[in-house]
Design a protein around this motif. Structure first.
Motif, PDB file in Angstrom:
ATOM      1  N   ASN A  49     -60.529 -19.998 -56.971  1.00  0.00           N
ATOM      2  CA  ASN A  49     -59.512 -20.614 -56.094  1.00  0.00           C
ATOM      3  C   ASN A  49     -59.695 -22.132 -56.013  1.00  0.00           C
ATOM      4  OD1 ASN A  49     -61.778 -20.735 -54.531  1.00  0.00           O
ATOM      5  ND2 ASN A  49     -60.919 -19.689 -52.752  1.00  0.00           N
ATOM      6  N   LEU A  51     -62.001 -24.094 -55.040  1.00  0.00           N
ATOM      7  CA  LEU A  51     -62.781 -24.831 -54.043  1.00  0.00           C
ATOM      8  C   LEU A  51     -63.737 -25.734 -54.811  1.00  0.00           C
ATOM      9  CD1 LEU A  51     -63.633 -22.165 -51.337  1.00  0.00           C
ATOM     10  CD2 LEU A  51     -61.914 -23.955 -51.246  1.00  0.00           C
ATOM     11  N   ARG A  78     -53.701 -20.503 -53.518  1.00  0.00           N
ATOM     12  CA  ARG A  78     -54.804 -20.149 -52.614  1.00  0.00           C
ATOM     13  C   ARG A  78     -54.377 -19.169 -51.530  1.00  0.00           C
ATOM     14  NH1 ARG A  78     -57.278 -26.156 -51.864  1.00  0.00           N
ATOM     15  NH2 ARG A  78     -58.826 -26.094 -53.528  1.00  0.00           N
ATOM     16  N   PHE A  85     -66.950 -14.939 -46.744  1.00  0.00           N
ATOM     17  CA  PHE A  85     -68.143 -15.734 -47.044  1.00  0.00           C
ATOM     18  C   PHE A  85     -69.414 -15.081 -46.511  1.00  0.00           C
ATOM     19  CE2 PHE A  85     -64.483 -18.443 -46.779  1.00  0.00           C
ATOM     20  CZ  PHE A  85     -64.628 -19.351 -47.818  1.00  0.00           C
ATOM     21  N   ASN A  89     -68.266 -18.204 -42.004  1.00  0.00           N
ATOM     22  CA  ASN A  89     -67.485 -19.439 -41.937  1.00  0.00           C
ATOM     23  C   ASN A  89     -66.355 -19.396 -40.918  1.00  0.00           C
ATOM     24  OD1 ASN A  89     -69.180 -20.434 -43.809  1.00  0.00           O
ATOM     25  ND2 ASN A  89     -67.666 -20.715 -45.426  1.00  0.00           N
ATOM     26  N   ARG A 158     -59.144 -12.441 -41.191  1.00  0.00           N
ATOM     27  CA  ARG A 158     -58.562 -13.741 -41.548  1.00  0.00           C
ATOM     28  C   ARG A 158     -58.011 -13.699 -42.974  1.00  0.00           C
ATOM     29  NH1 ARG A 158     -62.579 -18.627 -41.154  1.00  0.00           N
ATOM     30  NH2 ARG A 158     -63.603 -17.452 -42.810  1.00  0.00           N
ATOM     31  N   GLN A 162     -53.527 -13.488 -45.012  1.00  0.00           N
ATOM     32  CA  GLN A 162     -52.903 -14.154 -46.160  1.00  0.00           C
ATOM     33  C   GLN A 162     -52.064 -13.173 -46.979  1.00  0.00           C
ATOM     34  OE1 GLN A 162     -57.096 -16.289 -46.806  1.00  0.00           O
ATOM     35  NE2 GLN A 162     -55.638 -16.850 -48.395  1.00  0.00           N
TER      36      GLN A 162
ATOM     37  N   GLY B 284     -68.782 -25.020 -43.506  1.00  0.00           N
ATOM     38  CA  GLY B 284     -68.325 -23.675 -43.863  1.00  0.00           C
ATOM     39  C   GLY B 284     -66.895 -23.375 -43.449  1.00  0.00           C
ATOM     40  N   PRO B 285     -66.565 -23.550 -42.156  1.00  0.00           N
ATOM     41  CA  PRO B 285     -65.192 -23.258 -41.728  1.00  0.00           C
ATOM     42  C   PRO B 285     -64.148 -24.084 -42.485  1.00  0.00           C
ATOM     43  CG  PRO B 285     -66.615 -23.469 -39.831  1.00  0.00           C
ATOM     44  CD  PRO B 285     -67.438 -23.855 -41.016  1.00  0.00           C
ATOM     45  N   GLU B 287     -64.334 -25.042 -45.573  1.00  0.00           N
ATOM     46  CA  GLU B 287     -64.184 -24.395 -46.865  1.00  0.00           C
ATOM     47  C   GLU B 287     -63.279 -23.168 -46.720  1.00  0.00           C
ATOM     48  OE1 GLU B 287     -67.719 -22.516 -48.356  1.00  0.00           O
ATOM     49  OE2 GLU B 287     -67.344 -23.281 -50.367  1.00  0.00           O
ATOM     50  N   ALA B 288     -63.526 -22.394 -45.646  1.00  0.00           N
ATOM     51  CA  ALA B 288     -62.727 -21.186 -45.433  1.00  0.00           C
ATOM     52  C   ALA B 288     -61.265 -21.541 -45.226  1.00  0.00           C
ATOM     53  CB  ALA B 288     -63.263 -20.416 -44.226  1.00  0.00           C
ATOM     54  N   LEU B 289     -61.003 -22.606 -44.467  1.00  0.00           N
ATOM     55  CA  LEU B 289     -59.614 -23.005 -44.212  1.00  0.00           C
ATOM     56  C   LEU B 289     -58.960 -23.501 -45.494  1.00  0.00           C
ATOM     57  CD1 LEU B 289     -60.131 -24.755 -40.790  1.00  0.00           C
ATOM     58  CD2 LEU B 289     -58.791 -22.701 -41.204  1.00  0.00           C
ATOM     59  N   GLN B 290     -59.736 -24.256 -46.264  1.00  0.00           N
ATOM     60  CA  GLN B 290     -59.205 -24.740 -47.541  1.00  0.00           C
ATOM     61  C   GLN B 290     -58.824 -23.553 -48.420  1.00  0.00           C
ATOM     62  OE1 GLN B 290     -61.977 -27.140 -49.693  1.00  0.00           O
ATOM     63  NE2 GLN B 290     -60.406 -28.091 -50.960  1.00  0.00           N
ATOM     64  N   ALA B 291     -59.650 -22.508 -48.382  1.00  0.00           N
ATOM     65  CA  ALA B 291     -59.393 -21.343 -49.218  1.00  0.00           C
ATOM     66  C   ALA B 291     -58.126 -20.591 -48.801  1.00  0.00           C
ATOM     67  CB  ALA B 291     -60.588 -20.405 -49.187  1.00  0.00           C
ATOM     68  N   THR B 292     -57.689 -20.765 -47.538  1.00  0.00           N
ATOM     69  CA  THR B 292     -56.472 -20.065 -47.113  1.00  0.00           C
ATOM     70  C   THR B 292     -55.222 -20.792 -47.561  1.00  0.00           C
ATOM     71  OG1 THR B 292     -56.230 -21.231 -45.021  1.00  0.00           O
ATOM     72  CG2 THR B 292     -57.622 -19.266 -45.009  1.00  0.00           C
TER      73      THR B 292
END
Lengths: 253, 380
Positions: A49, A51, A78, A85, A89, A158, A162, B284-285, B287-292
């Motif tokens: 994705n 990152l 994405r 994770f 996270n 979460r 999506q 971390g959070p 990164e998680a938000l970016q991934a969404t």
């Protein structure tokens, strides 16, 4: 279909995390990635994705070239790929509900979402996602008030927001008591049975045997194995993890 | 070889020690250190400290009764006053006098147990207070007076001896000094609050630009990062006192330039603290938000803000506390508020009033200190 073709990643400090890794993931697979810490599992999942941007190689999702997508296209890709994770996270000081809703940011009206305004249907969707992982009653707790296992379930909820086609799970059970491992992986298994492709990195061999439809093994950034879970016996396991490795069974706890 | 090396070391260390001693000697001289003076000047210090320790806190409401008597200086320059024989009255030992003559003044049947203020009312209506005494339980007093040349008769009008008897009625009430100190303290506290608020409004967005994990991406981001950082560092290197003096000359002295000086210094200080808080968040959070598929602004609002709010609030309260102290000092260079009041009282030798101000500062600083510590404890 996800196609990973000749992907390499060299970090600015010179570490070569991935070396020419290629494999395909068919829709609906439960693909498990194994390998020692530092073998490149996390880097591989994050290249999918983006990152992390791969240094070389291509990644295609169906017909879309993920590696050359611009910022807007990338956000669209994405939001179809959920991610879970090792450290969950979550935003610890925010409520569980807000954490789950944040999974919907890629779809939400950008301005209303900045003000923290969510339509009722999204809130309902979030509560439904929490109900699916069995913690609907925790919606208004602060995320850090939950146990590790519960926090990881929030992480899955979460990702569910999506409505993902793929879920990337980066050692989702490594920070949890081994007894909780099955409970978390079973949620992923159910989602996988409903048609979501799962790509998951794991350490425990018995978990690999139990859940994987196919396995890719990495060693020093190179793919050293690809095949069915059954093909990994103790000898193969030692080959991947090195001679000193001792197999630990999650079930034995 | 090793021996020679260690000899070199000894010589070097000896030189170093000599240099340090020399530097300390110079420091001693330029500072004019004279510890015996601490003892010699003790009486001077004691009076001031005593005055500071007895702050002007309360006054009593009083009623004033006044009696007066014409008193020609010199004799014959004007009609003498008529000395009464009953009722509240003044009885001087002489009814007129040459300049510089000493006489006694008695008073009868005045208010008992009262403060008696004796003064000259000059022919031109000006007032000159002579002496204060206390009346006894019968309302009697006696005082030694002198026929002051300045009270000489002019234009055939003699000066008058006037006596006020101040009788306390009712309870104690806060003195004028207390009221002035409260008003000045009010100014100081709210000046500090306003400057902290303004500084927060400016520093909070800027701090994101000075946070490496948010801004330091790509050549433009890196440039913005270093630019914002150096502005903070530059502003921080100016002392609030210097800043207040500059603004004071620019805008003439008062609370407004003091407030501006405080704001500028606080922007720099808060900006640095804020940016460090932003840099210290759990990535971390994000990164998680970016991934969404969230965009950068959404990542900041959902991932960064919840993590920094407690730190930000605690820094803001801490700086309000600091700013109350600094604005006290700034007041000395004309920045208004309690500091200005204090410097004015000290310059006017009104040490008891200065004492009131100092006590108020101590109490407010202690209270702010306690409150900000409590709030910060709750936040963590």
């Amino acid at each position: 279909m996800l196609r990973i073709q000749h992907v390499s990643k060299t970090y600015p400090n010179g570490t070569q995390a991935l070396k020419d890794v290629s494999f395909d993931v068919a829709d609906g697979e439960f693909m498990v990635v194994i390998g020692l810490s530092g073998s490149g599992k996390s880097t591989l999942l994050r290249c999918i994705n983006r990152l992390i941007d791969p240094s070389e190689g291509k990644i295609y999702w169906n017909d879309t070239d993920v590696t050359s997508a611009n910022a807007a296209e990338l956000r669209n890709i994405r939001r179809n790929i959920g991610m879970v994770f090792q450290q969950f996270n979550l935003v610890k000081r925010s409520s569980v509900l807000t954490n789950v809703l944040s999974g919907r940011l890629g779809y939400a009206n950008p301005w209303l979402s900045l003000l923290g305004i969510w339509p009722q249907e999204e809130k309902d969707r979030a509560l439904k996602a929490l109900a699916r992982v069995g913690i609907a009653e925790k919606a208004f707790s602060r995320a850090d008030a939950l146990s590790g296992g519960q926090q990881q379930r929030v992480g899955i909820a979460r990702a569910l927001m999506q409505e993902p086609k793929i879920i990337l799970a980066d050692e989702p059970v490594a920070s949890l008591d081994p007894v909780l491992s099955h409970s978390i992986l079973q949620y992923l298994e159910v989602l996988n049975k409903e048609g979501i492709t799962v790509i998951c990195s794991l350490h425990f061999l018995d978990l690999v045997h139990r859940y994987a439809t196919r396995v890719v093994a990495l060693k020093d950034g190179m793919k050293v194995f690809e095949g069915s879970a059954k093909e990994i016996d103790r000898a193969k396991f030692k080959e991947i993890y090195g001679e000193e490795a001792q197999e630990v069974r999650a079930a034995s706890f | 070889m090793e021996n020679r090396l260690s000899t070199g070391k000894i010589i070097r260390n000896t030189l170093l020690a000599a240099l340090i001693i020399l530097a300390l000697g110079i420091s001693w001289n330029v500072t004019g250190v004279d510890f015996p003076r601490l003892i010699r000047d003790l009486p001077k210090g004691r009076n001031i400290v005593l005055a500071f320790l007895t702050p002007d806190l309360t006054t009593r409401e009083t009623t004033t009764t006044t009696v007066s008597l014409a008193f020609p200086i010199p004799c014959g320059s004007a009609p003498e006053g008529e000395v009464l024989t009953s009722g509240p009255r003044l009885v001087p030992s002489v009814t007129c006098a040459e300049p510089k003559t000493k006489f006694t003044l008695e008073g009868f049947d005045l208010a008992p147990n009262s403060e008696i203020v004796i003064r000259w009312k000059l022919p031109d209506e000006r007032i000159m207070t002579a002496i204060r005494v206390q009346s006894d339980e019968k309302g009697y007093f006696t005082a030694n007076m002198e026929a002051r040349p300045i009270a000489a008769t002019a234009n055939n009008i003699s000066s008058r001896l006037e006596v006020d008897a101040l009788t306390p009625v009712g309870g104690l009430k806060p003195s004028e000094a207390v009221q002035d100190v409260l008003a000045a303290m009010f100014v100081t506290i709210f000046m500090a609050l306003l400057s902290t608020t303004l500084a927060t409004i400016v520093a909070a967005p800027l701090s994101f630009l000075a946070a490496s994990n948010i801004t330091k991406r790509g050549p433009l981001g890196t440039l913005v990062y270093y630019f914002t950082r150096s502005i903070f560092n530059l502003l921080r290197s100016y002392d609030p006192l210097v800043m207040a003096t500059v603004f004071g000359f620019w805008l003439s002295f008062g609370a407004f330039p003091g407030f501006l000086a405080l704001s500028v210094v606080t922007v720099a200080s808060l900006g640095k603290l804020f940016s460090e808080a932003v840099e210290g968040i759990d990535p971390g959070p994000l990164e998680a938000l970016q991934a969404t598929g969230a965009n950068r602004l959404q990542m900041v609002i959902y991932g960064v803000v919840p993590q920094i709010v407690p730190d930000f609030i605690s820094f803001i309260i801490y700086h309000w506390d600091i700013n109350v102290r600094i604005s006290t000092i700034i007041g000395f260079v004309g920045g208004g508020g309690i500091g200005y009041y204090l410097s004015e009282r000290i310059n006017g030798f009104e040490y008891s009033k200065a004492g009131t101000a100092i006590w108020a500062i101590v109490l407010v600083v202690m209270a702010m200190d306690f409150l900000s510590a409590e709030v910060r404890k709750r936040l963590s």
